[in-house]
Design a protein around this motif. Sequence first.
Motif, short mmCIF file in Angstrom:
data_model
loop_
_atom_site.label_atom_id
_atom_site.label_comp_id
_atom_site.label_asym_id
_atom_site.label_seq_id
_atom_site.Cartn_x
_atom_site.Cartn_y
_atom_site.Cartn_z
N MET A 1 0.85 -1.20 0.00
CA MET A 1 0.00 0.00 0.00
C MET A 1 0.89 1.24 0.00
O MET A 1 1.70 1.44 0.90
CB MET A 1 -0.90 -0.04 1.25
N ALA A 2 0.73 2.06 -1.04
CA ALA A 2 1.54 3.28 -1.15
C ALA A 2 1.10 4.28 -0.07
O ALA A 2 0.00 4.20 0.45
CB ALA A 2 1.36 3.89 -2.53
N ALA A 3 2.01 5.20 0.24
CA ALA A 3 1.69 6.23 1.23
C ALA A 3 0.45 7.02 0.80
O ALA A 3 0.20 7.19 -0.40
CB ALA A 3 2.88 7.17 1.39
N TRP A 4 -0.31 7.48 1.78
CA TRP A 4 -1.62 8.09 1.52
C TRP A 4 -1.58 9.28 0.57
O TRP A 4 -2.54 9.54 -0.14
CB TRP A 4 -2.24 8.54 2.85
N TYR A 5 -0.47 10.00 0.57
CA TYR A 5 -0.43 11.26 -0.18
C TYR A 5 0.11 11.08 -1.59
O TYR A 5 0.17 12.03 -2.36
CB TYR A 5 0.42 12.28 0.58
N LEU A 6 0.55 9.86 -1.92
CA LEU A 6 1.14 9.65 -3.25
C LEU A 6 0.07 9.58 -4.33
O LEU A 6 -1.02 9.06 -4.10
CB LEU A 6 1.95 8.36 -3.26
N PRO A 7 0.38 10.11 -5.51
CA PRO A 7 -0.55 10.01 -6.63
C PRO A 7 -0.86 8.55 -6.94
O PRO A 7 0.01 7.68 -6.82
CB PRO A 7 0.22 10.66 -7.78
N ILE A 8 -2.10 8.31 -7.35
CA ILE A 8 -2.49 6.98 -7.83
C ILE A 8 -2.75 7.14 -9.33
O ILE A 8 -3.82 7.61 -9.73
CB ILE A 8 -3.75 6.49 -7.09
N PRO A 9 -1.75 6.83 -10.14
CA PRO A 9 -1.90 7.06 -11.59
C PRO A 9 -3.10 6.29 -12.14
O PRO A 9 -3.40 5.18 -11.70
CB PRO A 9 -0.59 6.53 -12.17
N ASP A 10 -3.79 6.92 -13.10
CA ASP A 10 -4.90 6.28 -13.79
C ASP A 10 -4.65 6.42 -15.28
O ASP A 10 -3.60 6.94 -15.70
CB ASP A 10 -6.24 6.91 -13.36
N SER A 11 -5.59 5.98 -16.09
CA SER A 11 -5.32 5.94 -17.53
C SER A 11 -5.10 7.33 -18.12
O SER A 11 -4.43 7.49 -19.12
CB SER A 11 -6.47 5.23 -18.26
N PRO B 124 -8.35 14.98 0.52
CA PRO B 124 -8.73 13.73 -0.11
C PRO B 124 -7.47 12.96 -0.51
O PRO B 124 -6.39 13.51 -0.56
CB PRO B 124 -9.51 14.16 -1.35
N ALA B 125 -7.60 11.70 -0.81
CA ALA B 125 -6.45 10.87 -1.16
C ALA B 125 -5.92 11.22 -2.55
O ALA B 125 -6.34 12.18 -3.17
CB ALA B 125 -6.86 9.41 -1.07
N GLY B 126 -4.99 10.41 -3.03
CA GLY B 126 -4.26 10.73 -4.26
C GLY B 126 -4.94 10.32 -5.54
O GLY B 126 -4.28 10.05 -6.54
N ARG B 127 -6.27 10.24 -5.54
CA ARG B 127 -6.99 9.86 -6.77
C ARG B 127 -7.46 11.10 -7.52
O ARG B 127 -7.64 12.15 -6.94
CB ARG B 127 -8.23 9.04 -6.42
N GLY B 128 -7.75 10.90 -8.80
CA GLY B 128 -8.36 11.95 -9.59
C GLY B 128 -7.51 13.21 -9.59
O GLY B 128 -6.28 13.14 -9.44
N PRO B 129 -8.13 14.36 -9.77
CA PRO B 129 -7.37 15.62 -9.84
C PRO B 129 -6.51 15.87 -8.61
O PRO B 129 -5.47 16.53 -8.71
CB PRO B 129 -8.47 16.68 -9.97
N GLY B 130 -6.93 15.34 -7.46
CA GLY B 130 -6.18 15.56 -6.23
C GLY B 130 -4.77 15.01 -6.28
O GLY B 130 -3.89 15.45 -5.54
N GLU B 133 -2.06 17.58 -6.62
CA GLU B 133 -1.89 18.61 -5.61
C GLU B 133 -1.42 18.05 -4.27
O GLU B 133 -0.51 18.58 -3.64
CB GLU B 133 -3.21 19.39 -5.43
N ASN B 134 -2.06 16.97 -3.82
CA ASN B 134 -1.84 16.55 -2.43
C ASN B 134 -0.42 16.08 -2.16
O ASN B 134 0.05 16.14 -1.03
CB ASN B 134 -2.86 15.47 -2.06
N VAL B 135 0.27 15.64 -3.18
CA VAL B 135 1.64 15.18 -3.00
C VAL B 135 2.58 16.35 -2.65
O VAL B 135 3.70 16.13 -2.20
CB VAL B 135 2.11 14.43 -4.27
#
Lengths: 136, 382
Positions: A1-11, B124-130, B133-135
Amino acid sequence: MAAWYLPIPDSESEPFWNAAAEGRLVYQHCRSCGNDYHYPRARCPHCWSDQVEWRDASGRGTVYTYSVVRQNPMPPFRERVPYAVGIVELEEGPRMMSALVEARPEDIRIGLPVEVVFEREGGDDGMVVPRFRPAR
Amino acid sequence: MDRRCAVVGVAESEFGTVPNKTAFQLQVDAATAALEDSGLQRDDIDGLFSCGGPMMYPLELGEYLGISPRYIDSTQVGGSTWELFVQHAVAALQVGQIEVALLVYGSTAKSDLKRGVRFGDMPPAGRGPGQFENVHGPTLISKYAMAAMRHMHEFGTTSEQLARVSVDTRYNASLNPLATYRDLITVEDVLDSRMIADPLHLLDCCIRSDGGGAVILTTEERARSCRKRPVWVLGTAGAQSHLSMSQWPDFTDLVARRSAAEALAKAGVGINDIDVFELYDSFTITVLLTLEALGLCGRGESGAFVSDGKLRVGGSLPTNTDGGGLSCNQPGMRGLFLLIEAARQLRGEAGERQVQPRPELALCNGTGGYLSSCGTVVLGVD
Ligand SMILES: [Zn+2]
């Protein structure tokens, strides 16, 4: 599980993060209406055309605005305070949020010329993130 | 001509520090008191407008309250949500979808923080547009601070001018026996308070409290037979601009410029006709940007505009008369409390803080997200 603040890349965002890992900053250009924009979207937010392409940014920009965070209870940022974070306007036009690094917070000001650097966040399992420092 | 609708019941629950009550309990307490204020019955409620919990929250809330509304709205755009709820409720009332709308809110934000079940600045977590920024570690406060910084840069606005908003709001709170903080403060006190995110000091920031509130709206026909003087909804409008800060085109221009112009036009009144203002005050900069967006002063002029104490009860522009989120209460999404205080002022029920002569027109402007969304409501009494 990556750290909470890291980006989760999507398509839609993966090419951005992959480019960053190669040391390139990219943004999107709409061939239909001619607008340049960030953050990446499959259709242009100005006209909903899907005729969009990736472009390499020069990596140069200026600080549009910023703040100095002196209180943040969340790791890893709580160990970093005080730090500057703001909005950088790329010379190509689009704006990005960025931590403003390799400078003392008190040396940051609006209008400051900045340039991109690439920092690894979250250790070996983490990601490469484009950020800005005062231009040299 | 659209059918008229009115606010007929308003109430808060107990607020401040309320460690022994759940958020649901605060809501049922407030709803009970607002219903009593209106003279309507529980079974009259057929529209439920609320937000603040997880997915399917209105179902959970309706179940807890033991009501089964035919109209459900859980728009969630932060502090401005409640002004948008008025817009939506009026539309539903006007076409006969509902007869009685309950707007209700409650949160134990302060006690949750003490209990360690809530982080104050968690984005919010690191999904979508966030993810873009959040990083970089922006806090909620730092996003508002970026607007303040830009305002200072473009217009020369000073920390002293921002502080003035807090000082005058505290003065209003000193007149409100229920306000959380009532001791007068000075500009120096604000400037001497801890810097949280430059240029915003601790006393530029709203307080955090527990608390709930409820507002009941109904049709003109029913309003006539309610317990108190109807507070007519004369105009409403909403607007949004961004959520990611990088997408906000101009950090000194709040979308209240659009929502207020539209709400005032619907009401058929001008901004200078308004007698009392309840303006979302998450931070001092929020109030300055709102004053400009309403057209009360020009772009960039708000700092100098507030320097003479006009925001005080007794001043030329009485604003946040209950002490606002800066001093009275702020359970998280405070827009509902703007409506409650405006109704009290229009009814002449505000006690020591009552604006004199009793106001006939009030404007509420909620702001949500990170200066992202606005809802404006113009209220009046006959
Ligand atoms: Zn386009």
